[in-house]
Design an enzyme around this catalytic site. Structure first.
Site, PDB file in Angstrom:
ATOM      1  N   CYS A   1       0.401  -1.492   0.282  1.00 13.03           N
ATOM      2  CA  CYS A   1       0.145   0.332  -0.116  1.00 13.03           C
ATOM      3  C   CYS A   1       0.549   0.949   0.172  1.00 13.03           C
ATOM      4  O   CYS A   1       0.529   2.347  -0.117  1.00 13.03           O
ATOM      5  CB  CYS A   1      -0.769   0.001   1.021  1.00 13.03           C
ATOM      6  SG  CYS A   1      -1.653  -1.342   0.930  1.00 13.03           S
TER       7      CYS A   1
ATOM      8  N   HIS B   1      -2.915   7.994   6.578  1.00 11.36           N
ATOM      9  CA  HIS B   1      -2.885   6.243   5.914  1.00 11.36           C
ATOM     10  C   HIS B   1      -4.607   6.251   6.030  1.00 11.36           C
ATOM     11  O   HIS B   1      -5.439   5.704   5.516  1.00 11.36           O
ATOM     12  CB  HIS B   1      -2.240   5.552   6.842  1.00 11.36           C
ATOM     13  CG  HIS B   1      -2.502   4.066   5.194  1.00 11.36           C
ATOM     14  ND1 HIS B   1      -2.136   4.104   3.899  1.00 11.36           N
ATOM     15  CD2 HIS B   1      -2.379   2.811   6.022  1.00 11.36           C
ATOM     16  CE1 HIS B   1      -2.823   2.649   3.502  1.00 11.36           C
ATOM     17  NE2 HIS B   1      -2.534   2.051   4.383  1.00 11.36           N
TER      18      HIS B   1
ATOM     19  N   GLU C   1      -1.871   5.093  14.219  1.00 13.34           N
ATOM     20  CA  GLU C   1      -1.339   5.903  12.970  1.00 13.34           C
ATOM     21  C   GLU C   1      -1.758   7.354  13.699  1.00 13.34           C
ATOM     22  O   GLU C   1      -0.462   7.929  13.684  1.00 13.34           O
ATOM     23  CB  GLU C   1      -1.773   6.011  11.783  1.00 13.34           C
ATOM     24  CG  GLU C   1      -1.681   7.080  10.991  1.00 13.34           C
ATOM     25  CD  GLU C   1      -2.312   7.240   9.782  1.00 13.34           C
ATOM     26  OE1 GLU C   1      -1.679   8.019   8.818  1.00 13.34           O
ATOM     27  OE2 GLU C   1      -3.214   6.268   9.327  1.00 13.34           O
TER      28      GLU C   1
ATOM     29  N   LYS D   1      -9.940   7.295   2.391  1.00 14.37           N
ATOM     30  CA  LYS D   1     -10.140   6.819   1.852  1.00 14.37           C
ATOM     31  C   LYS D   1     -11.368   6.210   2.192  1.00 14.37           C
ATOM     32  O   LYS D   1     -12.074   5.106   1.981  1.00 14.37           O
ATOM     33  CB  LYS D   1      -9.783   5.030   2.670  1.00 14.37           C
ATOM     34  CG  LYS D   1      -7.918   5.226   1.907  1.00 14.37           C
ATOM     35  CD  LYS D   1      -7.462   4.418   2.569  1.00 14.37           C
ATOM     36  CE  LYS D   1      -5.746   3.955   1.994  1.00 14.37           C
ATOM     37  NZ  LYS D   1      -5.019   4.597   2.496  1.00 14.37           N
TER      38      LYS D   1
ATOM     39  N   HIS E   1      -9.799   1.586  -0.749  1.00 11.84           N
ATOM     40  CA  HIS E   1      -8.342   1.380  -0.777  1.00 11.84           C
ATOM     41  C   HIS E   1      -7.863   1.004  -1.882  1.00 11.84           C
ATOM     42  O   HIS E   1      -7.733   0.204  -2.317  1.00 11.84           O
ATOM     43  CB  HIS E   1      -7.768   0.790   0.803  1.00 11.84           C
ATOM     44  CG  HIS E   1      -6.695   0.703   1.431  1.00 11.84           C
ATOM     45  ND1 HIS E   1      -5.830   1.602   0.339  1.00 11.84           N
ATOM     46  CD2 HIS E   1      -6.397   0.330   2.119  1.00 11.84           C
ATOM     47  CE1 HIS E   1      -4.816   0.574   1.125  1.00 11.84           C
ATOM     48  NE2 HIS E   1      -4.570   0.413   1.950  1.00 11.84           N
TER      49      HIS E   1
ATOM     50  N   PHE F   1       1.483  -3.449   3.942  1.00 13.79           N
ATOM     51  CA  PHE F   1       1.175  -4.289   4.841  1.00 13.79           C
ATOM     52  C   PHE F   1       3.035  -4.482   4.228  1.00 13.79           C
ATOM     53  O   PHE F   1       4.186  -4.489   3.826  1.00 13.79           O
ATOM     54  CB  PHE F   1       0.787  -6.012   3.298  1.00 13.79           C
ATOM     55  CG  PHE F   1      -0.193  -5.810   3.945  1.00 13.79           C
ATOM     56  CD1 PHE F   1      -1.483  -6.048   4.775  1.00 13.79           C
ATOM     57  CD2 PHE F   1      -1.354  -5.896   2.288  1.00 13.79           C
ATOM     58  CE1 PHE F   1      -2.779  -5.597   4.728  1.00 13.79           C
ATOM     59  CE2 PHE F   1      -3.402  -5.718   2.521  1.00 13.79           C
ATOM     60  CZ  PHE F   1      -3.079  -6.027   4.190  1.00 13.79           C
TER      61      PHE F   1
END
Length: 425
Positions: free
Chosen positions: A174, A314, A325, A348, A353, A412
């Site tokens: 990502c 994110h 985060e 998002k 995503h 990931f």
């Protein structure tokens, strides 16, 4: 520290569930429109993931169906990337035939799209027989991942645009598109290129890839909230909502852009990356790698944390990412409790995503926030999680003059990348 030439953004292009072009992206984000809708894989009625944010392929075909490149075999992500790149070049006032010789490409893309029908070609009367697949190779879907490599996007861009310069493809989950933007900026800064076409494109909305993501427990299978399912930083978040699309930025050496009279949106001033080295599908609970990436981006941009007014998070709407985060941001901006003065938004919540491509439209939104002084909202934040305690701009967009902002992408495996954007004076 010695002076260095600035790297500026002169063109933007996007293909998302909010429509074609960066203006559709920006208008949709600022007005709180969502691209998330009911979805199912072709031919499967009972798939556990019920919502996604797909691109309108009919709209894309209407725009580009007559182009010579449209007839070539390619996956959806490559079509998205080519369309976004052409949009960005046009926005920058450039045509492919007139691109400078010192041009290059850096793209983020993910796992090639798979067609389940291709695997059926290997089935014989006694089970799988891979010799059958070779014998039936002519029947393979030419747009399938079996006939496309991970670098098909960047390779196709070079072929269609006629670019012989450096060509990089980042497959870093990502964070792929954000890595591409950061390394493209550094190539210009090092004097290797005058212009870089950077960004990413991806599509995971196919059965094999979605099965893999579902087995990891990443996408939400909830139905309670319908198309309001993506709920970053909310107590009721239950996983990300998968999407597809592309975002492309044209980066130029400042003197090169000025010499041709280009419109300049903002400066890509810094890039940082960091590795959690923790787990494949879970971030470090203290946001260690994310914090390192933000700190390195600030240092690379020669910014003090107090200079930053906004973070494009994110913000995946997953149980583990959002508090990690939040903690990483509050730790990075702890001095003077500056984290309390930051606006933090999660695109998002509207875009879904885009996986490997996610950082590209989000970086475009960050550039436009700095250029226009507008911060898009975080949608569906109705029941805040106590572990998520920042100002997430819930509900509606906000006017905010910005000197600098960060765009975060955390992938990931703990792959983290951050872009620092400065206002261009």
């Amino acid at each position: 520290m010695k002076n260095r030439e600035r790297v500026v953004v002169t063109g933007l292009g996007a293909v998302t569930g909010l429509g074609m072009g960066w203006k559709s992206l920006w208008s949709g984000l600022c007005n709180g429109h969502s691209a998330i809708r009911p979805w199912r894989p072709d031919g499967v009625d009972d798939f556990p993931v019920k919502y996604a944010a797909p691109v309108d392929m009919a709209d894309l075909a209407q725009r580009y169906g007559q182009a010579a490149w449209w007839e070539a075999p390619m996956e959806k992500r490559t079509r998205f990337g080519l369309a976004a790149a052409l949009e960005a070049l046009a926005d920058a006032g450039l045509v492919p035939a007139e691109l400078p010789l010192r041009s290059g490409i850096a793209m983020g893309s993910g796992v090639p799209e798979r067609d389940p029908a291709d695997m059926h070609l290997a089935l014989g009367p006694n089970g799988p027989d891979w010799r059958l697949l070779h014998q039936r190779a002519a029947e393979l879907n030419p747009n399938s991942g079996l006939l496309n490599s991970n670098d098909h996007l960047s390779m196709s861009l070079a072929q269609v645009l006629g670019i012989n310069g450096p060509n990089l493809n980042f497959s870093t989950a990502c964070a792929g598109a954000t890595h591409a933007i950061g390394h493209g900026m550094r190539m210009i800064r090092r004097g290797e290129c005058d212009l870089m076409i950077v960004g990413g494109a991806d599509s995971v909305l196919n059965l094999p890839t979605m099965i893999g993501l579902h087995l990891l427990g990443a996408p939400s299978t909830a139905e309670r909230f319908g198309d309001r399912l993506c709920r970053p930083f909310d107590r009721d978040r239950s996983g990300f909502v998968a999407a597809e699309g592309a975002g492309v930025l044209i980066l130029e050496r400042e003197a090169h852009a000025q010499r041709r009279g280009a419109q300049i949106y903002a400066e890509i001033a810094g890039f940082g990356s960091g590795m959690d080295a923790y787990r494949i599908s879970a971030p470090h609970p203290e946001g260690l790698g994310a914090r390192l990436a933000m700190q390195r981006a600030l240092r690379d941009a020669r910014l003090d944390p107090a200079d930053v007014g906004h973070i494009n998070a994110h913000g995946t709407s997953t149980p583990l990412n959002d508090p990690a985060e939040t903690l990483a941001i509050s730790t990075t901006f702890a001095n003077g409790d500056h984290y309390r003065r930051l606006s933090v938004t999660a695109n998002k919540s509207m875009l879904g995503h885009l996986i490997a491509a996610a950082g590209a439209p989000e970086c475009i939104a960050t550039v436009l926030s700095v250029a226009d002084g507008i911060v898009p909202p975080t949608l569906n934040l109705e029941n805040p999680d106590p572990s998520c305690y920042l100002d997430y701009v819930p509900g509606s967009a906000r006017r905010q003059a910005l000197r600098a902002a960060l765009s975060n992408s955390f992938g990931f495996g703990g792959l983290n990348a951050v872009i620092a954007v400065k206002a261009y004076d």
